[in-house]
Scaffold this motif. Structure first.
Motif, PDB file in Angstrom:
ATOM      1  N   UNK A   7      38.205  42.329  26.445  1.00  0.00           N
ATOM      2  CA  UNK A   7      38.548  42.846  27.781  1.00  0.00           C
ATOM      3  C   UNK A   7      38.542  41.724  28.810  1.00  0.00           C
ATOM      4  N   UNK A   8      37.560  40.823  28.700  1.00  0.00           N
ATOM      5  CA  UNK A   8      37.492  39.695  29.635  1.00  0.00           C
ATOM      6  C   UNK A   8      38.727  38.815  29.517  1.00  0.00           C
ATOM      7  N   UNK A   9      39.178  38.584  28.291  1.00  0.00           N
ATOM      8  CA  UNK A   9      40.378  37.755  28.079  1.00  0.00           C
ATOM      9  C   UNK A   9      41.606  38.424  28.689  1.00  0.00           C
ATOM     10  N   UNK A  10      41.707  39.760  28.519  1.00  0.00           N
ATOM     11  CA  UNK A  10      42.847  40.472  29.106  1.00  0.00           C
ATOM     12  C   UNK A  10      42.846  40.365  30.630  1.00  0.00           C
ATOM     13  N   UNK A  11      41.681  40.515  31.238  1.00  0.00           N
ATOM     14  CA  UNK A  11      41.591  40.363  32.697  1.00  0.00           C
ATOM     15  C   UNK A  11      42.003  38.945  33.095  1.00  0.00           C
ATOM     16  N   UNK A  12      41.513  37.964  32.355  1.00  0.00           N
ATOM     17  CA  UNK A  12      41.836  36.563  32.649  1.00  0.00           C
ATOM     18  C   UNK A  12      43.341  36.321  32.560  1.00  0.00           C
ATOM     19  N   UNK A  13      43.983  36.841  31.503  1.00  0.00           N
ATOM     20  CA  UNK A  13      45.411  36.619  31.315  1.00  0.00           C
ATOM     21  C   UNK A  13      46.244  37.331  32.376  1.00  0.00           C
ATOM     22  N   UNK A  14      45.740  38.469  32.904  1.00  0.00           N
ATOM     23  CA  UNK A  14      46.504  39.247  33.889  1.00  0.00           C
ATOM     24  C   UNK A  14      46.290  38.791  35.325  1.00  0.00           C
ATOM     25  N   UNK A  15      45.322  37.898  35.533  1.00  0.00           N
ATOM     26  CA  UNK A  15      45.036  37.466  36.908  1.00  0.00           C
ATOM     27  C   UNK A  15      46.194  36.641  37.465  1.00  0.00           C
ATOM     28  N   UNK A  16      46.713  37.008  38.636  1.00  0.00           N
ATOM     29  CA  UNK A  16      47.809  36.231  39.229  1.00  0.00           C
ATOM     30  C   UNK A  16      47.352  34.864  39.743  1.00  0.00           C
ATOM     31  N   UNK A  17      46.061  34.761  40.032  1.00  0.00           N
ATOM     32  CA  UNK A  17      45.535  33.506  40.571  1.00  0.00           C
ATOM     33  C   UNK A  17      44.138  33.279  40.010  1.00  0.00           C
ATOM     34  N   UNK A  68      44.559  48.623  44.617  1.00  0.00           N
ATOM     35  CA  UNK A  68      45.302  47.378  44.855  1.00  0.00           C
ATOM     36  C   UNK A  68      44.416  46.175  45.087  1.00  0.00           C
ATOM     37  N   UNK A  69      43.180  46.216  44.580  1.00  0.00           N
ATOM     38  CA  UNK A  69      42.247  45.113  44.808  1.00  0.00           C
ATOM     39  C   UNK A  69      42.253  44.077  43.686  1.00  0.00           C
ATOM     40  N   UNK A  70      42.891  44.402  42.554  1.00  0.00           N
ATOM     41  CA  UNK A  70      42.808  43.512  41.385  1.00  0.00           C
ATOM     42  C   UNK A  70      43.343  42.102  41.664  1.00  0.00           C
ATOM     43  N   UNK A  71      44.430  41.937  42.442  1.00  0.00           N
ATOM     44  CA  UNK A  71      44.926  40.569  42.682  1.00  0.00           C
ATOM     45  C   UNK A  71      43.934  39.660  43.399  1.00  0.00           C
ATOM     46  N   UNK A  72      42.929  40.239  44.073  1.00  0.00           N
ATOM     47  CA  UNK A  72      41.934  39.413  44.749  1.00  0.00           C
ATOM     48  C   UNK A  72      41.113  38.655  43.707  1.00  0.00           C
ATOM     49  N   UNK A  73      41.036  37.335  43.834  1.00  0.00           N
ATOM     50  CA  UNK A  73      40.407  36.509  42.810  1.00  0.00           C
ATOM     51  C   UNK A  73      38.912  36.789  42.679  1.00  0.00           C
ATOM     52  N   UNK A  74      38.252  37.192  43.760  1.00  0.00           N
ATOM     53  CA  UNK A  74      36.820  37.506  43.694  1.00  0.00           C
ATOM     54  C   UNK A  74      36.605  38.797  42.914  1.00  0.00           C
ATOM     55  N   UNK A  75      37.455  39.795  43.155  1.00  0.00           N
ATOM     56  CA  UNK A  75      37.341  41.077  42.453  1.00  0.00           C
ATOM     57  C   UNK A  75      37.619  40.891  40.969  1.00  0.00           C
ATOM     58  N   UNK A  76      38.735  40.254  40.633  1.00  0.00           N
ATOM     59  CA  UNK A  76      39.095  40.078  39.217  1.00  0.00           C
ATOM     60  C   UNK A  76      38.108  39.154  38.514  1.00  0.00           C
ATOM     61  N   UNK A  77      37.574  38.157  39.236  1.00  0.00           N
ATOM     62  CA  UNK A  77      36.566  37.284  38.636  1.00  0.00           C
ATOM     63  C   UNK A  77      35.283  38.032  38.319  1.00  0.00           C
ATOM     64  N   UNK A  78      34.893  38.958  39.206  1.00  0.00           N
ATOM     65  CA  UNK A  78      33.701  39.772  38.951  1.00  0.00           C
ATOM     66  C   UNK A  78      33.928  40.706  37.764  1.00  0.00           C
ATOM     67  N   UNK A  79      35.148  41.227  37.621  1.00  0.00           N
ATOM     68  CA  UNK A  79      35.491  42.057  36.467  1.00  0.00           C
ATOM     69  C   UNK A  79      35.368  41.261  35.171  1.00  0.00           C
ATOM     70  N   UNK A  80      35.933  40.080  35.173  1.00  0.00           N
ATOM     71  CA  UNK A  80      35.871  39.220  33.988  1.00  0.00           C
ATOM     72  C   UNK A  80      34.423  38.920  33.606  1.00  0.00           C
ATOM     73  N   UNK A  81      33.621  38.593  34.591  1.00  0.00           N
ATOM     74  CA  UNK A  81      32.213  38.266  34.337  1.00  0.00           C
ATOM     75  C   UNK A  81      31.461  39.474  33.780  1.00  0.00           C
ATOM     76  N   UNK A  82      31.767  40.669  34.315  1.00  0.00           N
ATOM     77  CA  UNK A  82      31.100  41.879  33.845  1.00  0.00           C
ATOM     78  C   UNK A  82      31.412  42.137  32.377  1.00  0.00           C
ATOM     79  N   UNK A  83      32.692  42.039  32.004  1.00  0.00           N
ATOM     80  CA  UNK A  83      33.066  42.270  30.611  1.00  0.00           C
ATOM     81  C   UNK A  83      32.459  41.221  29.684  1.00  0.00           C
ATOM     82  N   UNK A  84      32.462  39.971  30.129  1.00  0.00           N
ATOM     83  CA  UNK A  84      31.916  38.900  29.284  1.00  0.00           C
ATOM     84  C   UNK A  84      30.428  39.099  29.040  1.00  0.00           C
TER      85      UNK A  84
END
Length: 496
Positions: A156-166, A133-149
């Motif tokens: 994959x980075x675009x999918x993470x970006x589109x799914x981020x609630x914030x 349940x950590x994905x909604x955290x903007x720091x966690x999801x931002x780190x995921x996006x950066x890793x994929x990019x």
């Protein structure tokens, strides 16, 4: 005076960590040891924090390894400060100790994966983040996006970006930078425009701009680069940001606008050695060696210490403009005056400088005196000089050394073919082309492109039928006549 307690020492250590005060913190560490306050979970964790904040990682690791049972907080502190390999080793140890990943551990581990380009482990952490349940955290999801990019998995980075609630400005900039690094300038600019309206504080955030401008420079996208420049002027911040200013100078120069590059350089409030080197290179690549030399002399007079990149830029500028004596003088001054040891690239610049001037034998003598083994760049410079002056004997030596160093580089074979052809050695041309066919080498056709309404149209050598070329040239001739040009249609058609 009563001895200090673990609580009082802990409070003092946290203040030292916040201030980066290593020496007082080390004294507190000694008092804790003498006073018998260690081991203590809280005090040990604060010591780890102190040494990490002060950049003394080996001391932090010593304290951490001495802890009987490190807390999750201690793991997170050390994870965030450790280099990638050590961070992943700590991650394995954390899980083996039975701890559960939290919103601090996951971003630290993902940053390590991003630096190591380990998308497999990164995807595993992605699964952990969703399950916990950590994905909604903007720091966690931002780190995921950066890793994929950074791993090159932009989808994959675009999918993470589109799914981020914030999304915050950092996330938007990360996604823009991902597109820019992938060379997708149009998508990067579109996303940047969206971010101006949707992201809080992004309008004044310049972190993505250098990457955006680098893409515009690489693709020759002058109009997009000027649009970005205009947006930065409106936010009244670009002239005080060195990285952005340097990227603007480079973009304008690579798009052929040296005057604009110089204008940006002139209004920059702060300049560093990269700024000066970029401007020198800008003049050099456009054949304005005298101006590049003047900028270099001005830089030295202002006591800005040149580095190895500066010398590569100025030596290359002298080479392109035939300033042999100036180039030799600067090369001699590198080590004697400025204390910069010449590298293989600087020697290659000198070989190119001498070779372009026709001093092929002098260039060969220069190679023999080198303190290191000649590399591909140096032999390539010599081969190009031989092609310019039709020197078969030295050209063969350089080419065959390149055949060994760069086995699959077809351009070396093509260059030697050109030398043979220029001196009438058709038998050698046929033999070399036969060898190229045996190796399965195919020359990449020449290509030009033009941007029309944001779309690049490429034209390859031999890809346009003769009748279309005649029509295109007829239209060009009409345009030239309308602009008062004196060339006639027959002069163009005579070439075809």
């Amino acid at each position: 005076m009563p001895p200090p307690t673990a609580g009082s020492l802990s409070a003092l250590l946290r203040r030292c960590a916040a201030l980066g005060a290593l020496s007082p913190g080390a004294q507190l560490h000694a008092r804790a040891l003498v006073g018998g306050c260690l081991p203590d979970a809280t005090l040990d964790t604060d010591l780890v924090l102190l040494y990490c904040r002060c950049g003394v990682l080996h001391r932090a690791r010593q304290v951490f390894d001495g802890m009987p049972s490190p807390s999750m907080h201690a793991y997170n502190i050390l994870l965030a400060a450790s280099p990638p390999g050590a961070a992943l080793e700590l991650l394995a140890r954390l899980l083996a100790a039975g701890h559960r990943l939290d919103r601090y551990a996951v971003p630290a581990a993902l940053r390590a994966c991003a630096e190591l380009r380990d998308a497999v482990l990164g995807a595993t952490l992605h699964g952990f983040a969703v399950r916990l349940g950590l994905f909604p955290n903007v720091v966690v999801s931002g780190a995921l996006l950066d890793m994929y990019a950074k791993a090159g998995l932009l989808g994959n980075a675009v999918r993470v970006f589109d799914e981020m609630p914030k999304r915050d400005a950092v996330v938007w900039n990360c996604m823009v930078t991902g597109y820019a690094r992938a060379g997708r300038a149009a998508e990067a600019l579109d996303l940047f425009r969206r971010g101006q309206f949707e992201a809080v504080n992004m309008a004044n955030d310049l972190r993505a701009m250098p990457n955006m401008l680098n893409v515009c420079a690489k693709e020759g996208e002058l109009m997009k680069g000027r649009e970005i420049h205009g947006r930065m002027v409106r936010c009244l911040a670009f002239d005080s940001d060195i990285a952005v200013g340097n990227a603007l100078v480079d973009m304008y120069a690579k798009c052929g606008r040296v005057d604009a590059a110089r204008a940006v350089f002139a209004v920059m409030k702060e300049k560093n050695v990269v700024s000066w080197s970029t401007l020198i290179s800008s003049y050099g690549v456009h054949g304005m060696g005298e101006e590049a030399l003047r900028i270099y002399e001005e830089m030295v007079s202002r006591r800005v210490k040149p580095n190895c990149i500066t010398f590569t830029s100025i030596l290359s500028s002298c080479s392109h403009s035939g300033l042999v004596s100036d180039g030799q003088r600067i090369f001699e001054a590198m080590n004697n005056v400025h204390g910069v040891e010449p590298t293989a690239d600087h020697y290659a610049c000198m070989v190119d400088l001498l070779g372009r001037a026709g001093a092929i034998e002098e260039a060969v003598g220069f190679i023999k005196k080198m303190p290191m083994e000649p590399g591909a760049s140096l032999w390539g410079a010599l081969l190009s000089a031989c092609a310019m002056h039709n020197n078969v004997d030295v050209g063969e030596i350089a080419a065959y050394r390149l055949f060994e160093l760069e086995e699959g580089n077809v351009s070396n074979y093509v260059t030697l073919c050109g030398i043979y052809d220029a001196v009438g050695r058709s038998d050698c041309v046929a033999g070399l082309r036969s060898r190229m066919r045996e190796l399965g080498m195919v020359k990449t056709p020449g290509c030009s492109w033009v941007d029309v309404k944001g779309r690049a149209h490429a034209f390859y050598q031999g890809s346009i039928p003769r009748y279309l070329r005649r029509q295109m040239l007829w239209v060009l001739d009409q345009l030239l006549e309308d602009m008062g040009a004196s060339e006639s249609q027959d002069e163009y058609l005579s070439f075809y």
